[in-house]
Design a protein around this motif. Structure first.
Motif, PDB file in Angstrom:
ATOM      1  N   MET A 143       0.867  -1.224  -0.107  1.00 33.86           N
ATOM      2  CA  MET A 143       0.082   0.113   0.133  1.00 33.86           C
ATOM      3  C   MET A 143       0.997   1.284  -0.051  1.00 33.86           C
ATOM      4  N   PRO A 144       0.551   2.166  -1.039  1.00 33.90           N
ATOM      5  CA  PRO A 144       1.387   3.361  -0.883  1.00 33.90           C
ATOM      6  C   PRO A 144       1.213   4.231   0.533  1.00 33.90           C
ATOM      7  N   THR A 145       2.410   4.818   0.955  1.00 28.00           N
ATOM      8  CA  THR A 145       2.302   5.497   2.117  1.00 28.00           C
ATOM      9  C   THR A 145       1.894   6.973   1.780  1.00 28.00           C
ATOM     10  N   SER A 146       2.131   7.561   0.610  1.00 25.05           N
ATOM     11  CA  SER A 146       1.582   8.959   0.093  1.00 25.05           C
ATOM     12  C   SER A 146       0.093   8.835  -0.139  1.00 25.05           C
ATOM     13  N   ARG A 147      -0.984   9.593   0.126  1.00 26.85           N
ATOM     14  CA  ARG A 147      -2.179   9.433  -0.288  1.00 26.85           C
ATOM     15  C   ARG A 147      -2.818   8.334   0.126  1.00 26.85           C
ATOM     16  N   HIS A 148      -2.423   7.982   1.161  1.00 30.15           N
ATOM     17  CA  HIS A 148      -2.949   6.526   1.643  1.00 30.15           C
ATOM     18  C   HIS A 148      -4.456   6.149   1.620  1.00 30.15           C
ATOM     19  N   GLU A 149      -5.177   7.447   1.889  1.00 27.36           N
ATOM     20  CA  GLU A 149      -6.706   7.350   1.963  1.00 27.36           C
ATOM     21  C   GLU A 149      -7.426   7.138   0.628  1.00 27.36           C
ATOM     22  N   PHE A 150      -6.705   7.865  -0.544  1.00 32.60           N
ATOM     23  CA  PHE A 150      -7.050   7.697  -1.857  1.00 32.60           C
ATOM     24  C   PHE A 150      -6.873   6.455  -2.460  1.00 32.60           C
ATOM     25  N   TRP A 151      -5.348   5.878  -2.284  1.00 37.29           N
ATOM     26  CA  TRP A 151      -5.067   4.322  -2.523  1.00 37.29           C
ATOM     27  C   TRP A 151      -6.077   3.438  -2.005  1.00 37.29           C
ATOM     28  N   ALA A 152      -6.227   3.456  -0.745  1.00 36.67           N
ATOM     29  CA  ALA A 152      -7.052   2.479   0.104  1.00 36.67           C
ATOM     30  C   ALA A 152      -8.468   2.455  -0.572  1.00 36.67           C
ATOM     31  N   ALA A 153      -8.890   3.510  -0.753  1.00 35.26           N
ATOM     32  CA  ALA A 153     -10.336   3.774  -1.283  1.00 35.26           C
ATOM     33  C   ALA A 153     -10.311   3.027  -2.874  1.00 35.26           C
ATOM     34  N   LYS A 154      -9.517   3.543  -3.490  1.00 33.35           N
ATOM     35  CA  LYS A 154      -9.370   2.959  -4.898  1.00 33.35           C
ATOM     36  C   LYS A 154      -9.191   1.596  -4.976  1.00 33.35           C
ATOM     37  N   ILE A 155      -8.556   0.985  -4.191  1.00 32.82           N
ATOM     38  CA  ILE A 155      -7.993  -0.714  -4.178  1.00 32.82           C
ATOM     39  C   ILE A 155      -9.331  -1.226  -3.827  1.00 32.82           C
ATOM     40  N   ALA A 156      -9.899  -0.483  -2.915  1.00 27.59           N
ATOM     41  CA  ALA A 156     -11.115  -1.330  -2.098  1.00 27.59           C
ATOM     42  C   ALA A 156     -12.397  -1.346  -3.062  1.00 27.59           C
ATOM     43  N   ALA A 157     -12.351  -0.172  -3.940  1.00 29.82           N
ATOM     44  CA  ALA A 157     -13.539  -0.176  -4.978  1.00 29.82           C
ATOM     45  C   ALA A 157     -13.300  -1.162  -6.171  1.00 29.82           C
ATOM     46  N   ASN A 158     -12.006  -1.159  -6.483  1.00 22.86           N
ATOM     47  CA  ASN A 158     -11.512  -2.323  -7.568  1.00 22.86           C
ATOM     48  C   ASN A 158     -11.760  -3.610  -6.968  1.00 22.86           C
ATOM     49  N   LYS A 159     -11.617  -3.956  -5.805  1.00 22.57           N
ATOM     50  CA  LYS A 159     -11.925  -5.190  -5.121  1.00 22.57           C
ATOM     51  C   LYS A 159     -13.453  -5.505  -5.041  1.00 22.57           C
ATOM     52  N   GLU A 160     -14.379  -4.426  -4.702  1.00 16.67           N
ATOM     53  CA  GLU A 160     -15.403  -4.594  -4.984  1.00 16.67           C
ATOM     54  C   GLU A 160     -16.174  -4.850  -6.403  1.00 16.67           C
ATOM     55  N   ARG A 161     -15.504  -4.243  -7.284  1.00 15.76           N
ATOM     56  CA  ARG A 161     -16.158  -4.333  -8.549  1.00 15.76           C
ATOM     57  C   ARG A 161     -15.762  -5.563  -9.230  1.00 15.76           C
ATOM     58  N   ASP A 162     -14.521  -6.266  -8.884  1.00 14.28           N
ATOM     59  CA  ASP A 162     -14.129  -7.500  -9.203  1.00 14.28           C
ATOM     60  C   ASP A 162     -15.072  -8.416  -8.654  1.00 14.28           C
ATOM     61  N   LYS A 163     -15.720  -8.529  -7.278  1.00 14.31           N
ATOM     62  CA  LYS A 163     -16.726  -9.569  -6.991  1.00 14.31           C
ATOM     63  C   LYS A 163     -17.851  -9.303  -7.523  1.00 14.31           C
ATOM     64  N   ARG A 164     -18.471  -8.026  -7.966  1.00 11.66           N
ATOM     65  CA  ARG A 164     -19.574  -7.696  -8.712  1.00 11.66           C
ATOM     66  C   ARG A 164     -19.604  -8.384 -10.041  1.00 11.66           C
ATOM     67  N   THR A 165     -18.330  -8.364 -10.701  1.00 10.65           N
ATOM     68  CA  THR A 165     -18.251  -8.802 -12.014  1.00 10.65           C
ATOM     69  C   THR A 165     -18.072 -10.206 -12.182  1.00 10.65           C
ATOM     70  N   ASN A 166     -17.389 -10.829 -11.176  1.00  6.33           N
ATOM     71  CA  ASN A 166     -17.423 -12.295 -11.026  1.00  6.33           C
ATOM     72  C   ASN A 166     -18.808 -12.736 -10.888  1.00  6.33           C
TER      73      ASN A 166
END
Length: 150
Positions: free
Chosen positions: A77-100
């Motif tokens: 996980m990147p240390t700069s802009r941690h909140e942005f990256w955490a939200a983005k990666i969480a959204a990607n994971k959720e999208r993967d679940k919906r897609t599958n």
């Protein structure tokens, strides 16, 4: 703190591909050599899967460990802009679940091949990954399988 200017960072990010990545090309070349025929990034399927095998009612997704938040040695996980990256990666994971789930509901079997299985210190031999993909394609009972270095 980012050591790059915004123009340099923009250039770097613009060069990150969402398709035709090295792991995807490796897998495509190997499966084609084994005689498997597939379609690429079919637009009318949920999530535009990387490899679509209509004959087997199966799709293979090749996921990058960073972008999809895989718990492996390639993800940090990147240390700069941690909140942005955490939200983005969480959204990607959720999208993967919906897609599958959507693919499964339409009758497609889903295999996820993680980047770490093809690259990095814990990678598996390409022949093993291809063998796993072949077994998945030939076995009608398997659904939502995963190939990973873990």
């Amino acid at each position: 703190m980012d050591n790059l200017t915004s123009e340099q960072r923009s250039l770097n990010m613009s060069r990150i591909r969402g398709r035709d990545t090295k792991p995807e090309l490796q897998l495509r070349k190997g499966l084609h050599a084994l005689g498997y025929r597939f379609r690429l990034h079919v637009h009318n399927l949920p999530g535009r899967p990387d490899l679509v095998f209509p004959r087997y009612s199966a799709v293979i997704q090749v996921n990058g460990c960073f972008w999809h938040g895989h718990d492996c040695h390639l993800f940090k996980m990147p240390t700069s802009r941690h909140e942005f990256w955490a939200a983005k990666i969480a959204a990607n994971k959720e999208r993967d679940k919906r897609t599958n789930l959507a693919l499964s509901n339409e009758g497609w079997r889903v295999l996820t091949v993680w980047e770490c299985s093809l690259k990095g210190v814990k990678r598996q031999p390409l022949s093993e990954v291809l063998d796993c993909c072949g077994r998945f394609l030939r076995d009608d009972a398997v659904d939502a399988a995963v190939i990973s270095s873990l």
